[in-house]
Design an enzyme around this catalytic site. Structure first.
Site, PDB file in Angstrom:
ATOM      1  N   SER A  14       5.462  -5.006 -13.346  1.00 17.94           N
ATOM      2  CA  SER A  14       4.350  -5.597 -12.614  1.00 17.94           C
ATOM      3  C   SER A  14       3.274  -6.046 -13.583  1.00 17.94           C
ATOM      4  O   SER A  14       2.649  -5.231 -14.270  1.00 17.94           O
ATOM      5  CB  SER A  14       3.762  -4.588 -11.626  1.00 17.94           C
ATOM      6  OG  SER A  14       2.599  -5.118 -11.033  1.00 17.94           O
TER       7      SER A  14
ATOM      8  N   HIS B 280       4.488 -11.752  -5.087  1.00 21.71           N
ATOM      9  CA  HIS B 280       4.178 -10.910  -3.929  1.00 21.71           C
ATOM     10  C   HIS B 280       2.814 -11.301  -3.383  1.00 21.71           C
ATOM     11  O   HIS B 280       1.790 -11.013  -3.999  1.00 21.71           O
ATOM     12  CB  HIS B 280       4.221  -9.440  -4.392  1.00 21.71           C
ATOM     13  CG  HIS B 280       3.905  -8.446  -3.322  1.00 21.71           C
ATOM     14  ND1 HIS B 280       3.687  -7.118  -3.609  1.00 21.71           N
ATOM     15  CD2 HIS B 280       3.756  -8.564  -1.979  1.00 21.71           C
ATOM     16  CE1 HIS B 280       3.421  -6.462  -2.492  1.00 21.71           C
ATOM     17  NE2 HIS B 280       3.448  -7.320  -1.488  1.00 21.71           N
TER      18      HIS B 280
ATOM     19  N   MET C  79      -3.423 -11.225  -4.689  1.00 19.46           N
ATOM     20  CA  MET C  79      -4.262 -10.629  -3.655  1.00 19.46           C
ATOM     21  C   MET C  79      -5.490 -11.508  -3.416  1.00 19.46           C
ATOM     22  O   MET C  79      -6.037 -12.083  -4.354  1.00 19.46           O
ATOM     23  CB  MET C  79      -4.714  -9.233  -4.078  1.00 19.46           C
ATOM     24  CG  MET C  79      -3.595  -8.329  -4.564  1.00 19.46           C
ATOM     25  SD  MET C  79      -4.230  -6.710  -5.049  1.00 19.46           S
ATOM     26  CE  MET C  79      -2.837  -6.092  -6.018  1.00 19.46           C
TER      27      MET C  79
ATOM     28  N   ASP D  94       7.752  -0.936  -4.271  1.00 17.49           N
ATOM     29  CA  ASP D  94       6.559  -1.264  -5.050  1.00 17.49           C
ATOM     30  C   ASP D  94       5.474  -0.226  -4.796  1.00 17.49           C
ATOM     31  O   ASP D  94       5.045  -0.045  -3.649  1.00 17.49           O
ATOM     32  CB  ASP D  94       6.066  -2.651  -4.647  1.00 17.49           C
ATOM     33  CG  ASP D  94       4.860  -3.114  -5.459  1.00 17.49           C
ATOM     34  OD1 ASP D  94       4.487  -2.423  -6.421  1.00 17.49           O
ATOM     35  OD2 ASP D  94       4.313  -4.179  -5.119  1.00 17.49           O
TER      36      ASP D  94
ATOM     37  N   ASP E 201       1.592  -9.810  -8.490  1.00 16.23           N
ATOM     38  CA  ASP E 201       0.835  -9.452  -7.294  1.00 16.23           C
ATOM     39  C   ASP E 201      -0.328 -10.420  -7.098  1.00 16.23           C
ATOM     40  O   ASP E 201      -1.224 -10.509  -7.937  1.00 16.23           O
ATOM     41  CB  ASP E 201       0.284  -8.035  -7.422  1.00 16.23           C
ATOM     42  CG  ASP E 201       1.365  -6.980  -7.297  1.00 16.23           C
ATOM     43  OD1 ASP E 201       2.104  -7.018  -6.302  1.00 16.23           O
ATOM     44  OD2 ASP E 201       1.472  -6.127  -8.192  1.00 16.23           O
TER      45      ASP E 201
ATOM     46  N   HIS F  60       7.202  -9.079 -11.717  1.00 12.46           N
ATOM     47  CA  HIS F  60       6.557  -8.988 -10.409  1.00 12.46           C
ATOM     48  C   HIS F  60       5.101  -9.415 -10.545  1.00 12.46           C
ATOM     49  O   HIS F  60       4.368  -8.897 -11.401  1.00 12.46           O
ATOM     50  CB  HIS F  60       6.629  -7.547  -9.899  1.00 12.46           C
ATOM     51  CG  HIS F  60       6.219  -7.385  -8.470  1.00 12.46           C
ATOM     52  ND1 HIS F  60       7.094  -7.570  -7.414  1.00 12.46           N
ATOM     53  CD2 HIS F  60       5.029  -7.060  -7.911  1.00 12.46           C
ATOM     54  CE1 HIS F  60       6.456  -7.356  -6.273  1.00 12.46           C
ATOM     55  NE2 HIS F  60       5.198  -7.049  -6.542  1.00 12.46           N
TER      56      HIS F  60
ATOM     57  N   MET G  16      -0.103 -10.787  -1.176  1.00  9.42           N
ATOM     58  CA  MET G  16      -0.865  -9.849  -0.345  1.00  9.42           C
ATOM     59  C   MET G  16      -2.101 -10.590   0.137  1.00  9.42           C
ATOM     60  O   MET G  16      -3.231 -10.327  -0.290  1.00  9.42           O
ATOM     61  CB  MET G  16      -1.218  -8.604  -1.152  1.00  9.42           C
ATOM     62  CG  MET G  16      -0.015  -7.718  -1.412  1.00  9.42           C
ATOM     63  SD  MET G  16      -0.410  -6.257  -2.384  1.00  9.42           S
ATOM     64  CE  MET G  16       0.115  -6.824  -3.993  1.00  9.42           C
TER      65      MET G  16
ATOM     66  N   MET H 137       6.586  -1.004   0.458  1.00  9.47           N
ATOM     67  CA  MET H 137       5.422  -0.502  -0.263  1.00  9.47           C
ATOM     68  C   MET H 137       5.404   1.028  -0.203  1.00  9.47           C
ATOM     69  O   MET H 137       5.467   1.603   0.880  1.00  9.47           O
ATOM     70  CB  MET H 137       4.131  -1.056   0.341  1.00  9.47           C
ATOM     71  CG  MET H 137       3.983  -2.565   0.266  1.00  9.47           C
ATOM     72  SD  MET H 137       3.948  -3.182  -1.432  1.00  9.47           S
ATOM     73  CE  MET H 137       2.445  -2.426  -2.054  1.00  9.47           C
TER      74      MET H 137
END
Length: 218
Positions: free
Chosen positions: A8, A66, A37, A177, A35, A33, A68, A137
């Protein structure tokens, strides 16, 4: 069963990002990965499409992005154009899951759904025919470095079994994750998952390559 580690980048040192990517590739990583957000769906703000585009220029590794974020479908094109290979959005954030999954697949990108710790895996059953990736998650989404929620292990096992029962286990990648580290990774793999997303449990190690090997062999 596959044992795939997806580093990540949320936990990487962005001042030396290329070095941080290259070192996990040298260790054996085949994917990264990312993230993303928005500060609304989760209480943190991180990467937008321009960061994904910059990462794409630095590596040929598979990028699993990913999202979010609220209203994820508004940004699918931006993240796909930036170079995402798999695009994962949250079950809890979409108003039309099947439409959104089909939109991603029609762009030639793998589609995935993520579920929060409190969301039942059974809600994904009606989408198994189209899904390429399920991301469970094991912490509340929003921040790196959180403690692993032990109760999610049962959900991992049941999701694995659900996919077997629907004859789609070979088609769907099952990932986890949150809070995965040297102490928790073996318990996660025992549930039948393929991919563990590891952030601080990898990038905060004194020797990243050595830690990657330790994570692979736990």
């Amino acid at each position: 069963m596959n044992r795939i580690i997806s580093p990540s980048l949320l936990s990487a040192d962005f001042s030396i990002l290329k070095e941080q990517i290259d070192i996990v590739k040298k260790a054996g990583a085949q994917r990264l990965h990312i993230d993303c957000m928005d500060g609304h769906f989760v209480p943190n703000f991180t990467f937008g499409p321009f960061i994904v585009k910059a990462i794409r220029k630095l590596t040929d590794l598979h990028l699993e992005t990913h999202l979010m974020i609220d209203n994820p479908s508004n940004y699918f094109d931006d993240f796909i154009d930036a170079g995402s290979d798999t695009l994962i959005f949250h079950y809890e954030a979409s108003n039309d899951l099947r439409r959104d999954l089909e939109t991603i697949k029609q762009k030639g990108v793998k589609c995935g759904l993520a579920i929060k710790p409190e969301t039942s895996h059974q809600l994904l059953e009606k989408y198994l025919d189209i899904l390429d990736y399920i991301l469970i998650m094991s912490v509340s989404p929003g921040f790196g470095g959180q403690g692993f929620i032990e109760e999610t292990l049962l959900k991992m096992k049941l999701t694995h079994e659900m996919c077997i029962n629907h004859n789609c286990r070979d088609k769907i990648t099952l990932g986890v994750d949150g809070g995965v580290n040297i102490k928790t990774i073996n318990k996660v793999y025992q549930t039948g998952v393929d991919v563990t997303v590891v952030g601080s449990g990898l990038y905060k190690a004194d020797d990243i390559i050595e830690r990657f090997k330790e994570l692979e062999t736990q």
